[in-house]
Motif scaffolding. Structure first.
Motif, PDB file in Angstrom:
ATOM      1  N   ALA A  78      19.122  51.073 -12.668  1.00 10.92           N
ATOM      2  CA  ALA A  78      19.497  49.594 -13.549  1.00 10.92           C
ATOM      3  C   ALA A  78      20.577  49.724 -13.934  1.00 10.92           C
ATOM      4  N   ILE A  79      21.006  50.904 -14.258  1.00 11.55           N
ATOM      5  CA  ILE A  79      22.345  51.267 -14.662  1.00 11.55           C
ATOM      6  C   ILE A  79      23.590  50.965 -14.006  1.00 11.55           C
ATOM      7  N   GLY A  80      23.455  51.612 -12.456  1.00 10.97           N
ATOM      8  CA  GLY A  80      24.231  51.079 -11.632  1.00 10.97           C
ATOM      9  C   GLY A  80      24.464  49.898 -11.187  1.00 10.97           C
ATOM     10  N   ALA A  81      23.934  49.326 -11.004  1.00  6.98           N
ATOM     11  CA  ALA A  81      23.220  48.186 -10.873  1.00  6.98           C
ATOM     12  C   ALA A  81      23.820  47.081 -11.963  1.00  6.98           C
ATOM     13  N   TYR A  82      23.714  46.851 -13.265  1.00  2.00           N
ATOM     14  CA  TYR A  82      24.725  46.647 -14.695  1.00  2.00           C
ATOM     15  C   TYR A  82      26.246  46.700 -13.708  1.00  2.00           C
ATOM     16  N   VAL A  83      26.701  47.720 -13.486  1.00  7.96           N
ATOM     17  CA  VAL A  83      28.436  48.100 -13.517  1.00  7.96           C
ATOM     18  C   VAL A  83      28.740  46.788 -12.227  1.00  7.96           C
ATOM     19  N   GLN A  84      27.846  47.413 -11.311  1.00 12.53           N
ATOM     20  CA  GLN A  84      28.220  46.572 -10.369  1.00 12.53           C
ATOM     21  C   GLN A  84      28.091  45.138  -9.952  1.00 12.53           C
ATOM     22  N   ALA A  85      27.356  44.538 -11.098  1.00 15.56           N
ATOM     23  CA  ALA A  85      26.736  43.082 -11.197  1.00 15.56           C
ATOM     24  C   ALA A  85      27.920  42.228  -9.972  1.00 15.56           C
ATOM     25  N   GLY A  86      29.274  41.762 -10.626  1.00 15.47           N
ATOM     26  CA  GLY A  86      30.423  40.799  -9.960  1.00 15.47           C
ATOM     27  C   GLY A  86      29.808  41.022  -8.480  1.00 15.47           C
ATOM     28  N   SER A  87      30.365  42.275  -8.163  1.00 15.52           N
ATOM     29  CA  SER A  87      30.345  42.337  -6.674  1.00 15.52           C
ATOM     30  C   SER A  87      29.317  42.147  -6.312  1.00 15.52           C
ATOM     31  N   GLN A  88      28.411  42.140  -6.499  1.00 16.54           N
ATOM     32  CA  GLN A  88      27.251  42.567  -5.935  1.00 16.54           C
ATOM     33  C   GLN A  88      26.366  41.183  -6.199  1.00 16.54           C
ATOM     34  N   ASN A  89      26.640  39.835  -6.214  1.00 18.47           N
ATOM     35  CA  ASN A  89      25.793  39.243  -6.822  1.00 18.47           C
ATOM     36  C   ASN A  89      26.920  38.322  -5.332  1.00 18.47           C
ATOM     37  N   ALA A  90      28.453  38.054  -5.050  1.00 20.79           N
ATOM     38  CA  ALA A  90      28.574  37.682  -3.965  1.00 20.79           C
ATOM     39  C   ALA A  90      27.950  38.073  -3.353  1.00 20.79           C
ATOM     40  N   ALA A  91      27.811  39.821  -2.728  1.00 21.32           N
ATOM     41  CA  ALA A  91      27.444  40.498  -1.606  1.00 21.32           C
ATOM     42  C   ALA A  91      25.814  39.835  -1.438  1.00 21.32           C
ATOM     43  N   LEU A  92      25.086  39.246  -3.014  1.00 23.92           N
ATOM     44  CA  LEU A  92      23.584  38.889  -2.785  1.00 23.92           C
ATOM     45  C   LEU A  92      23.776  37.743  -1.985  1.00 23.92           C
ATOM     46  N   LYS A  93      24.783  37.203  -2.558  1.00 22.35           N
ATOM     47  CA  LYS A  93      24.822  35.153  -2.312  1.00 22.35           C
ATOM     48  C   LYS A  93      24.984  35.297  -0.370  1.00 22.35           C
TER      49      LYS A  93
END
Lengths: 295, 171
Positions: A78-93
């Motif tokens: 969960a901590i890892g996911a929080y740190v990478q939220a921005g890039s993850q958001n784009a990738a997830l979209k």
């Protein structure tokens, strides 16, 4: 450091005999232990009651601690996911967009699959499940790959039954206690699984390499027919494992050697399904079995 | 050497009370193997064995080789090894360490570590060999990380055993 004086017995005959008898007991014990090992090789299910009782006694430790380990593992994620939220958001979209298309394709395939299954009157693979249980632990300090399952003979689990997760095959039961059982994982070197290639049905035999991967050998002569990314399912040959359970995906091919990764990861799987032993001849109607066995 | 507590003279009942701590700590270390970790390759040392040889190296007088028969049986039952594997390998290791005392008379920290490393190598190879006899034929290279980690962890285990020993004798 000077040697300790404990082994020096001096002139006391009693002490000398005591020491000697101690060694006789120890060496005799080693011989007895080796005989027990030989017995284990001849009859792997010997001492089943004793081993089952030990399994029952220890499984509460493993199953209660499992939640704690999961909690910390998930917390770190969960901590890892929080740190990478921005890039993850784009990738997830991006992923969502592509998977939406896939979903539509998959729906139509599922419909077609259901129709074909009705045609063939195939039973669902999970229809012969014995029990659903959790994997609560595994060996991590020996060369064997054994896992502990939180269901035992009181729930109908018997040695020999295959164990699978939703993603694929995990292994088979080798010993049972009342409330727990031990599973020989497919990554163990002693577990041979008859598989076939999904792409064209080439038969092969998979065995554990000991380091978490599988060693797959083709049963056909000639050049290695496997490619990276090939998927294997159980073939059902020889019984035990029902056909068409996903097993592994090829990660590397070096000449004759094919290294595959199991599709089901026992450390991530929440639930494991224990299935009945696959015995096509024994469970077929009597007339079919007789005609097939006759020639 | 001032870290090592002196053994005081005591009767047999004193000894029987004091042997509980080594046995209990070794069994507790064996229980580490039950932690709910699902691993795909052997990596974590067998702490039961490390505690056994650490106690043996630090305090040769508290137990004889045959204690390893009982402790090995506990390990076999708890860890799912075939019955007799740890019984045989642990007792053989203890006997070999007894023999080593007649060869290597003067010992220091490095010598103890080297002996422990040889014992770890023997024990891991023995377990691998027994697994091979039972049908699990895997390359020995898979075991190398575990051997390296066990050898590196041994001084730490020896420190824990030393602390337990001081606590045991201070009571």
């Amino acid at each position: 450091m000077a040697p300790p004086a404990n082994r020096r017995t001096g002139y006391s005959r009693r002490a000398q005999y005591g020491l000697f008898i101690g060694y006789v007991v120890a060496v005799g014990g080693v011989v007895l232990a080796i005989l027990l090992l030989v017995a284990a090789m001849v009859d792997p299910r010997g001492f089943a009651a004793l081993r089952g009782a030990a399994l029952d006694a220890t499984v509460p430790i493993s199953s209660s601690g499992r939640g704690v380990v999961r909690f910390f593992g998930d917390g770190a994620e969960a901590i890892g996911a929080y740190v990478q939220a921005g890039s993850q958001n784009a990738a997830l979209k991006e992923e969502l967009r592509t998977s939406r298309q896939r979903l539509i394709e998959a729906r139509s395939i599922a419909l077609e699959n259901a129709r074909l299954k009705r045609l063939l009157r195939l039973r669902d693979a999970t229809a012969d499940a014995v029990v659903t249980a959790r994997i609560v632990g595994s060996t991590f300090d020996s060369s064997r790959r054994l896992a502990t399952l939180s269901a035992g003979s009181s729930q109908g689990v018997r040695p020999g039954q295959p164990v699978r997760a939703a993603e694929g095959l995990i292994g088979r039961v080798i010993e049972t206690g009342r409330h727990a059982s031990r599973v020989l994982l497919i990554t163990d070197g002693a577990n041979f699984v008859p598989v076939r290639l999904v792409r064209n049905g080439t038969p092969a035999l998979s065995s554990g390499a000991g380091d978490g991967t599988l060693d797959v050998r083709a049963l056909t002569a000639g050049a290695n027919p496997f490619r990276r990314g090939d998927i294997f399912v159980t073939s059902g040959t020889g019984g035990i494992y029902a056909p068409n359970i996903a097993v592994a995906i090829v990660v590397r091919v070096d000449g004759d050697k094919t290294v595959a990764r199991p599709l089901a990861d026992p450390s991530r799987a929440d639930f494991a399904i224990v299935q009945k032993v696959y015995q096509p001849l024994a469970s077929a109607p009597l007339t079919d079995a007789a005609t097939e066995a006759a020639p | 050497m001032s870290r090592i507590a002196e053994t005081r003279a005591g009767g047999p009942e004193m000894l029987s009370a004091r042997i509980v701590v080594p046995i209990a700590s070794t069994v507790a270390a064996t229980l580490v193997g039950l932690l709910p970790i699902v691993a795909s390759a052997p990596l974590i040392p067998d702490f039961g064995f490390l505690f056994l040889i650490a106690w043996r190296v630090l305090r040769p007088e508290i137990w004889t080789a045959r204690i390893a028969l009982a402790l090995g049986l506990v390990d076999d039952l708890l860890s799912g090894n075939p019955l007799g594997q740890s019984m045989a390998l642990w007792t053989m290791t203890m006997l070999a360490l007894d023999l080593s005392e007649t060869v290597v008379v003067w010992r220091d920290y490095w010598m103890d570590w080297a002996l422990a490393a040889v014992a770890i190598l023997f024990y891991t190879a023995g377990g691998w060999f027994v697994a091979g006899l039972l049908g699990s034929r895997i390359p020995f290279t898979v075991m190398l990380p575990q051997i390296a980690l066990s050898v590196l962890v041994f001084p730490l285990v020896a420190r824990i055993v030393l602390a337990l020993d001081r606590w045991r004798l201070a009571r």
